[in-house]
Design a protein around this motif. Structure first.
Motif, short mmCIF file in Angstrom:
data_model
loop_
_atom_site.label_atom_id
_atom_site.label_comp_id
_atom_site.label_asym_id
_atom_site.label_seq_id
_atom_site.Cartn_x
_atom_site.Cartn_y
_atom_site.Cartn_z
N GLN A 29 35.12 37.88 24.56
CA GLN A 29 34.55 37.42 25.82
C GLN A 29 35.25 38.05 27.01
OE1 GLN A 29 34.81 33.01 25.53
NE2 GLN A 29 32.68 33.09 26.14
N HIS A 30 36.55 38.16 26.91
CA HIS A 30 37.40 38.54 28.04
C HIS A 30 37.81 40.01 27.88
CE1 HIS A 30 40.84 38.76 30.71
NE2 HIS A 30 40.63 37.52 31.15
N CYS A 55 47.28 37.35 30.56
CA CYS A 55 45.91 36.88 30.80
C CYS A 55 45.16 36.59 29.52
CB CYS A 55 45.13 37.89 31.64
SG CYS A 55 45.86 38.18 33.26
N GLY A 56 45.75 36.94 28.38
CA GLY A 56 45.10 36.65 27.11
C GLY A 56 43.79 37.37 26.91
N THR A 57 43.70 38.59 27.40
CA THR A 57 42.44 39.31 27.28
C THR A 57 42.08 39.54 25.82
OG1 THR A 57 41.18 41.17 28.21
CG2 THR A 57 43.34 41.68 27.26
N ASP A 58 40.78 39.59 25.54
CA ASP A 58 40.31 39.84 24.19
C ASP A 58 40.17 41.32 23.90
OD1 ASP A 58 40.03 37.10 23.67
OD2 ASP A 58 38.02 37.06 24.55
N MET A 59 39.98 42.11 24.94
CA MET A 59 39.76 43.54 24.74
C MET A 59 40.22 44.33 25.96
SD MET A 59 36.16 45.66 24.21
CE MET A 59 36.02 45.52 22.44
N LEU A 60 40.80 45.49 25.72
CA LEU A 60 41.15 46.42 26.79
C LEU A 60 40.06 47.49 26.88
CD1 LEU A 60 44.95 46.99 26.02
CD2 LEU A 60 43.97 45.55 27.83
N GLU A 61 39.64 47.80 28.08
CA GLU A 61 38.71 48.90 28.30
C GLU A 61 39.45 50.01 29.01
OE1 GLU A 61 35.92 51.50 30.47
OE2 GLU A 61 37.50 50.23 31.30
N LEU A 62 39.29 51.25 28.53
CA LEU A 62 39.98 52.38 29.14
C LEU A 62 39.17 53.65 28.98
CD1 LEU A 62 41.20 53.97 26.47
CD2 LEU A 62 42.94 52.17 26.59
N ASP A 63 39.62 54.70 29.65
CA ASP A 63 38.92 55.98 29.67
C ASP A 63 39.87 57.08 29.23
OD1 ASP A 63 36.61 54.80 31.41
OD2 ASP A 63 38.43 54.40 32.55
N ASN A 448 33.21 40.59 39.18
CA ASN A 448 34.47 40.20 39.81
C ASN A 448 34.40 38.90 40.60
OD1 ASN A 448 36.14 42.39 38.93
ND2 ASN A 448 35.07 43.72 40.37
N SER A 449 33.44 38.05 40.27
CA SER A 449 33.38 36.74 40.92
C SER A 449 32.91 35.71 39.91
CB SER A 449 32.43 36.75 42.12
OG SER A 449 31.07 36.78 41.69
N GLU A 450 33.23 34.44 40.17
CA GLU A 450 32.85 33.39 39.24
C GLU A 450 31.34 33.26 39.13
OE1 GLU A 450 34.76 29.70 39.87
OE2 GLU A 450 36.77 30.46 39.40
N ALA A 451 30.63 33.50 40.24
CA ALA A 451 29.16 33.42 40.19
C ALA A 451 28.60 34.49 39.25
CB ALA A 451 28.58 33.58 41.59
N GLU A 452 29.20 35.68 39.29
CA GLU A 452 28.74 36.76 38.41
C GLU A 452 29.08 36.45 36.95
OE1 GLU A 452 29.12 40.31 41.76
OE2 GLU A 452 30.67 40.05 40.24
N TYR A 453 30.28 35.92 36.72
CA TYR A 453 30.65 35.55 35.35
C TYR A 453 29.64 34.53 34.80
CZ TYR A 453 35.34 37.26 36.74
OH TYR A 453 36.40 38.01 37.20
N ARG A 454 29.36 33.52 35.60
CA ARG A 454 28.48 32.44 35.14
C ARG A 454 27.09 32.99 34.81
NH1 ARG A 454 29.37 27.29 35.68
NH2 ARG A 454 30.93 27.65 37.31
N ARG A 455 26.57 33.82 35.68
CA ARG A 455 25.23 34.36 35.43
C ARG A 455 25.20 35.20 34.16
NH1 ARG A 455 21.81 39.02 37.46
NH2 ARG A 455 19.71 38.32 36.93
N THR A 466 35.95 42.92 33.72
CA THR A 466 36.34 42.56 35.08
C THR A 466 37.55 43.34 35.55
OG1 THR A 466 36.90 40.66 36.52
CG2 THR A 466 37.84 40.68 34.30
N ASP A 467 37.71 43.44 36.86
CA ASP A 467 38.92 43.98 37.46
C ASP A 467 39.95 42.88 37.70
OD1 ASP A 467 38.25 46.75 37.78
OD2 ASP A 467 36.86 46.18 39.38
N TYR A 468 39.54 41.63 37.51
CA TYR A 468 40.41 40.49 37.80
C TYR A 468 40.55 39.61 36.56
CZ TYR A 468 39.88 41.89 42.65
OH TYR A 468 39.89 42.60 43.82
N PRO A 469 41.38 40.03 35.62
CA PRO A 469 41.47 39.28 34.35
C PRO A 469 41.97 37.86 34.50
CG PRO A 469 43.15 41.03 34.48
CD PRO A 469 42.20 41.26 35.60
N SER A 470 42.85 37.60 35.46
CA SER A 470 43.33 36.22 35.61
C SER A 470 42.21 35.31 36.12
CB SER A 470 44.53 36.16 36.56
OG SER A 470 44.19 36.59 37.86
N LEU A 471 41.34 35.84 36.97
CA LEU A 471 40.22 35.05 37.48
C LEU A 471 39.24 34.73 36.35
CD1 LEU A 471 38.73 33.82 39.92
CD2 LEU A 471 37.61 36.04 40.24
#
Length: 496
Positions: A29-30, A55-63, A448-455, A466-471
């Motif tokens: 998810q994260h 932040c307990g992220t589930d996955m790292l995205e990188l290039d 990068n906002s809670e409204a976007e996450y929810r949608r 996201t750019d804001y993993p803690s959020l």
């Protein structure tokens, strides 16, 4: 037709009747975009460490990019613009020659925002090998940024060397690159290319999606509605600015020929070195809104920047450069800087003076040109005598003040229409849920906002980048219903 529709509908909700369900080793998810570009210096070991451990992220995205000496380095752009050397590509340098990332890094999915990395000493671009070593149990999303057989082979061999085929997903928006990844190692889960995404969406609307074979495992797309951020927050397509030249030959962004906006009227830029320039005043007149001023007292940044810094900060933004004075040295300096940054196609320059504009054209004919005042007059008069169709024009931009400038028009709805259409077509629960039923993971980025996450989660997304993993972590903790809707397929999965 009725039989086809009925069969399509049944298979849409029960795809397992026709397709074997994909069984990835992890469900996430994260997802931390570049390690969390809004909270740590992007694509660094410090960012990845923060995302995983704090932040307990589930996955790292990188290039990934490939250096001259064959090292796979974690970096987003094809050149070193984020390290202050735009136009210099990774294959031109060995890994040990790479400069550190800049202190100020733009957040690509938060228009107008930058991350200030000055408080974080780690600005080194790491090797992919070091990331794999540091995070052996963390799923990693690897974006192969360029069509390079050598890069694809190197990454594929490294994934195999570390035995992390089940914990890695790779690909690119290019179908060519993604196909090469699959050919290199079919056991590594694959991202959907742009053409694959289009195929899925179109197939959904004609009833063919349930019959569509898919070798891809991850449906990872940007949520089109995030593009509204640019419209709402600014939505600019171009920056317009003015240039002056200081005594020490620095091209500074400033409008007036003197320092009246810095409280020193009558003092010109050629009289001072750049470091001697005072800050702008707290109260600045709005030239096109008579009687109005902008109160800058709430904004600490009142420093007149160098044009070089603007080019570094906004490498992909078209910029309109008004050469404010007739100065051969200024014109030459700006022309050489445009060439240095390789942004001839993203710059337009000139002045209302035909003399200055002609000198700009002579300096570099490849840079698009503004119409001078005399050119504007010539165009208008030619139009009224029927000669305009025959008038040769080397200028590219007809930029004039509109006489009715005091009237303010709302932004055209047509500018928003393509985004609206893409959002309406692609962001449909019946498409996303069907893909999930077939075992595909659906990632939406970069939110990068809670409204976007929810949608995104309401639409049926498996995960959010996201750019804001803690959020995002706080949002998921406060909204456990979204965690409950994403089952962990394997009990041994490292995802939290």
């Amino acid at each position: 037709m009725v039989s086809y529709a009925a069969c399509s509908m049944v298979l849409l909700f029960f795809p397992g009747l026709l397709h074997k369900k994909k069984q990835p080793a992890f469900m996430c998810q994260h997802i931390s975009h570049r390690g969390g570009a809004g909270e740590r210096t992007e694509n660094t070991l410090t960012a990845f460490e923060y995302a995983v451990k704090e932040c307990g992220t589930d996955m790292l995205e990188l290039d990934c990019q490939l250096t001259r000496d064959g090292r796979v380095v974690v970096a987003h752009d094809s050149d070193l613009r984020r390290a202050g050397r735009p136009g210099v590509t990774f294959p031109e340098l060995d890994y040990d020659e790479l400069p550190p990332l800049l202190h100020q890094l733009p957040l690509d999915f938060v228009p107008g925002r930058v991350f200030d990395a000055s408080g974080w000493p780690d600005r080194r671009m790491p090797l992919l090998r070091h990331v794999f070593q540091r995070f052996p149990d963390t799923p990693i999303n690897v974006d192969i940024k360029v069509d390079s057989d050598r890069l694809i082979a190197s990454v594929g061999q490294m994934v195999s060397e570390f035995g992390r085929q089940r914990l890695t997903v790779w690909g690119n928006r290019s179908a060519t690159v993604t196909s090469k990844c699959y050919k290199q190692d079919p056991s590594i889960p694959l991202l959907c290319s742009a053409s694959c995404v289009v195929k899925i969406v179109l197939s959904a609307y004609v009833g063919l999606l349930p019959f569509l074979p898919l070798r891809e495992t991850f449906f990872e797309v940007p949520m089109p509605s995030i593009l509204y951020r640019a419209v709402k927050e600014c939505g600019t397509d171009m920056l317009e600015l003015d240039c002056q030249l200081t005594r020490d030959g620095r091209v500074v962004v400033a409008h007036d020929s003197d320092l009246r906006r810095a409280g020193r009227p009558g003092v010109t830029f050629p009289e001072l070195d750049y470091d001697e320039l005072p800050p702008l005043l707290h109260q600045l007149p709005l030239d096109f809104v008579p009687g109005r001023v902008f109160d800058a007292s709430g904004w600490p940044d009142r420093r007149m920047p160098l044009l070089r810094h603007v080019f570094q900060r906004f490498p992909d933004t078209p910029i309109n450069v008004d050469i404010k004075v007739d100065s051969d040295r200024l014109i030459a300096s700006v022309g050489q800087m445009v060439s240095e940054f390789g942004r001839q196609r993203l710059t337009v320059w000139g002045n209302r003076s035909a003399t200055v504009t002609s000198k700009c054209y002579k300096q570099d004919p490849s840079i698009p040109l503004l119409c001078s005042a005399s050119c504007v007059v010539k165009i208008v008069l030619s139009a009224y005598v029927g000669l305009l169709p025959f008038l040769p024009l080397r200028e590219t931009f007809f930029e004039v003040p509109m006489p009715s400038i005091l009237y303010r028009f709302a932004n055209s709805a047509w500018a928003k229409f393509p985004v609206w259409l893409a959002d309406k077509l692609m962001m449909r629960p019946f498409i996303l849920n069907h893909l999930r039923r077939r075992g595909m993971q659906v990632y939406l980025w970069v939110l990068n906002s809670e409204a976007e996450y929810r949608r995104a989660f309401e639409l049926g997304a498996t995960g959010v980048m996201t750019d804001y993993p803690s959020l995002l972590r706080s949002f998921l903790q406060d909204n456990p219903q979204y965690s409950a809707q994403v089952p962990r397929l394997k009990s041994t999965s490292p995802c939290r």
